[in-house]
Enzyme design. Structure first.
Site, PDB file in Angstrom:
ATOM      1  N   ASP A 122       6.174 -11.960   9.006  1.00 53.80           N
ATOM      2  CA  ASP A 122       6.240 -11.126  10.221  1.00 53.80           C
ATOM      3  C   ASP A 122       4.844 -10.958  10.800  1.00 53.80           C
ATOM      4  O   ASP A 122       4.685 -10.521  11.924  1.00 53.80           O
ATOM      5  CB  ASP A 122       6.823  -9.743   9.854  1.00 53.80           C
ATOM      6  N   ARG A 130       0.103  -7.165   6.568  1.00 58.36           N
ATOM      7  CA  ARG A 130      -0.931  -7.613   7.493  1.00 58.36           C
ATOM      8  C   ARG A 130      -1.272  -9.069   7.175  1.00 58.36           C
ATOM      9  O   ARG A 130      -1.323  -9.461   6.000  1.00 58.36           O
ATOM     10  CB  ARG A 130      -2.205  -6.766   7.337  1.00 58.36           C
ATOM     11  N   GLU A 177      -3.104 -12.916  15.023  1.00 54.93           N
ATOM     12  CA  GLU A 177      -1.993 -12.713  15.969  1.00 54.93           C
ATOM     13  C   GLU A 177      -2.501 -12.605  17.399  1.00 54.93           C
ATOM     14  O   GLU A 177      -3.581 -12.051  17.612  1.00 54.93           O
ATOM     15  CB  GLU A 177      -1.250 -11.418  15.597  1.00 54.93           C
ATOM     16  N   ILE A 204       5.085  -8.802   5.239  1.00 50.71           N
ATOM     17  CA  ILE A 204       5.535  -7.854   6.255  1.00 50.71           C
ATOM     18  C   ILE A 204       4.439  -6.804   6.468  1.00 50.71           C
ATOM     19  O   ILE A 204       4.622  -5.810   7.141  1.00 50.71           O
ATOM     20  CB  ILE A 204       6.898  -7.240   5.805  1.00 50.71           C
ATOM     21  N   LEU A 223       0.837  -1.189   0.000  1.00 48.04           N
ATOM     22  CA  LEU A 223       0.000   0.000   0.000  1.00 48.04           C
ATOM     23  C   LEU A 223       0.875   1.242   0.000  1.00 48.04           C
ATOM     24  O   LEU A 223       1.194   1.792   1.049  1.00 48.04           O
ATOM     25  CB  LEU A 223      -0.901   0.004   1.238  1.00 48.04           C
ATOM     26  N   GLY A 224       1.292   1.673  -1.172  1.00 49.07           N
ATOM     27  CA  GLY A 224       1.961   2.962  -1.284  1.00 49.07           C
ATOM     28  C   GLY A 224       0.894   4.042  -1.242  1.00 49.07           C
ATOM     29  O   GLY A 224      -0.263   3.765  -0.916  1.00 49.07           O
ATOM     30  N   ARG A 225       1.245   5.238  -1.575  1.00 53.04           N
ATOM     31  CA  ARG A 225       0.273   6.338  -1.509  1.00 53.04           C
ATOM     32  C   ARG A 225      -0.917   6.079  -2.450  1.00 53.04           C
ATOM     33  O   ARG A 225      -2.061   6.290  -2.087  1.00 53.04           O
ATOM     34  CB  ARG A 225       0.941   7.654  -1.861  1.00 53.04           C
ATOM     35  N   ILE A 226      -0.625   5.582  -3.646  1.00 53.96           N
ATOM     36  CA  ILE A 226      -1.716   5.343  -4.605  1.00 53.96           C
ATOM     37  C   ILE A 226      -2.557   4.157  -4.153  1.00 53.96           C
ATOM     38  O   ILE A 226      -3.785   4.227  -4.126  1.00 53.96           O
ATOM     39  CB  ILE A 226      -1.151   5.114  -6.022  1.00 53.96           C
ATOM     40  N   HIS A 257       5.795 -10.039  14.454  1.00 54.14           N
ATOM     41  CA  HIS A 257       5.309  -8.692  14.083  1.00 54.14           C
ATOM     42  C   HIS A 257       6.229  -7.609  14.662  1.00 54.14           C
ATOM     43  O   HIS A 257       5.838  -6.847  15.549  1.00 54.14           O
ATOM     44  CB  HIS A 257       3.859  -8.500  14.566  1.00 54.14           C
TER      45      HIS A 257
HETATM   46  O1  LIG Z   1       2.262  -3.073  12.019  1.00 52.68           O
HETATM   47  C1  LIG Z   1       2.809  -2.042  12.255  1.00 52.68           C
HETATM   48  C2  LIG Z   1       2.303  -0.768  11.841  1.00 52.68           C
HETATM   49  O2  LIG Z   1       1.214  -0.718  11.263  1.00 52.68           O
HETATM   50  O3  LIG Z   1       2.969   0.240  12.093  1.00 52.68           O
END
Ligand SMILES: O=CC(=O)O
Length: 271
Positions: free
Chosen positions: A214, A190, A219, A188, A152-155, A237
């Site tokens: 991660d 969700r 969780e 890394i 998920l970058g800005r776009i 995480h």
């Molecule tokens: O999972 C870590 C965060 O969203 O900063």
């Protein structure tokens, strides 16, 4: 600001908790096992909530806090906050973007190398004394490999805001099959982005080369099947979990709260 009441909903870095305690009248939600009794007694006095990736504010909590003005999350992800409800009620929301980018990117490379070069397996091999019986099996070269990044970058964030839940199980059987027995999956972001049962079957059946994780769907529960596999590297995480970065994130949480209560523009507003 000592007269302002803040609710901490999950454990955070001790520096952040200490600073909140110094500046505000601080409640820690987990000190009150009878949550509904606590919220009935004190809910109306709470003007700010502080959380992170392990806890935010769902619709029920927001309803129990009639004078809530701001939720400041010490995380970049805000999936534990009911953003729609916040928008409806005019509650401001802040997170800690940008300051943890390097840390998460560094760890991602670490996870890739640990997985492909079998660093954890090699470590176990040396510790168990097995090296005396011969060298370890060959690993996989990372340099020169193609890396696909789904994030998920800005776009991507703008798209996700328009189409909630588009990322749920985005890594499904089809994507895992496309990676194949020589492919590796690193998550890394969700846990819910990956269809975990599909990932586990693919690893067990040898349809995927390996995984570096991660984050997990539920969780801190890590599926038992993953624990027994050699070709996975499992982290708890910890993408942004260094003293340096967590301190900068804490300062951003505190800065956002201070700006809000002084009537100044928020530093990193999300809503
Ligand atoms: O999972 C870590 C965060 O969203 O900063």
């Amino acid at each position: 600001m000592g007269s302002i009441t803040v609710l901490l909903v999950t454990q955070v870095a001790s520096y952040l908790e200490q600073q909140l305690n110094k500046r505000y009248n601080l409640f820690r939600l987990w000190d009150h096992p009878q949550k509904s009794h606590f919220l009935t007694q004190h809910g109306a006095s709470i003007r700010a909530v502080v959380g992170r990736s392990t806890g935010g504010a769902d619709s029920e909590l927001i309803d129990a806090l009639p004078n809530l003005e701001i939720i400041s999350s010490s995380s970049v992800g805000v999936d534990k906050i009911d953003l729609v409800k916040c928008k409806e009620k005019g509650i401001r929301v802040t997170n800690t973007p940008d300051v943890l980018t390097d840390e998460v990117a560094d760890l991602t490379i670490g996870l890739i190398l640990a997985l492909l070069r079998r660093i954890c397996e090699c470590d176990r091999y040396v510790r168990s004394g097995n090296w005396k019986r011969g060298g370890y099996e060959l690993a996989t070269k990372f340099s020169g490999k193609t890396v696909g990044i789904i994030g998920l970058g800005r776009i991507g964030t703008a798209i996700a805001k328009r189409a909630e839940e588009q990322t749920h199980h985005i890594i499904n059987r089809e994507v895992i099959s496309a990676l194949g027995p020589k492919g590796f999956l690193i998550n890394i972001g969700r846990g819910k982005h990956v269809d975990e049962p599909e990932l586990i079957s693919a690893l067990l059946e040898g349809r995927l080369g390996g995984a570096g994780l991660d984050v997990y769907e539920n969780e801190p529960h890590v599926p038992q099947e993953l624990l027994g596999l050699q070709n996975v590297v499992l982290l708890p995480h910890v993408g942004s979990a260094t003293v340096e970065t967590r301190t900068v994130m804490a300062d951003l949480v505190l800065g956002n709260l201070e700006a809000h209560f002084l009537g100044k523009p928020l530093l990193t507003p999300l809503i």
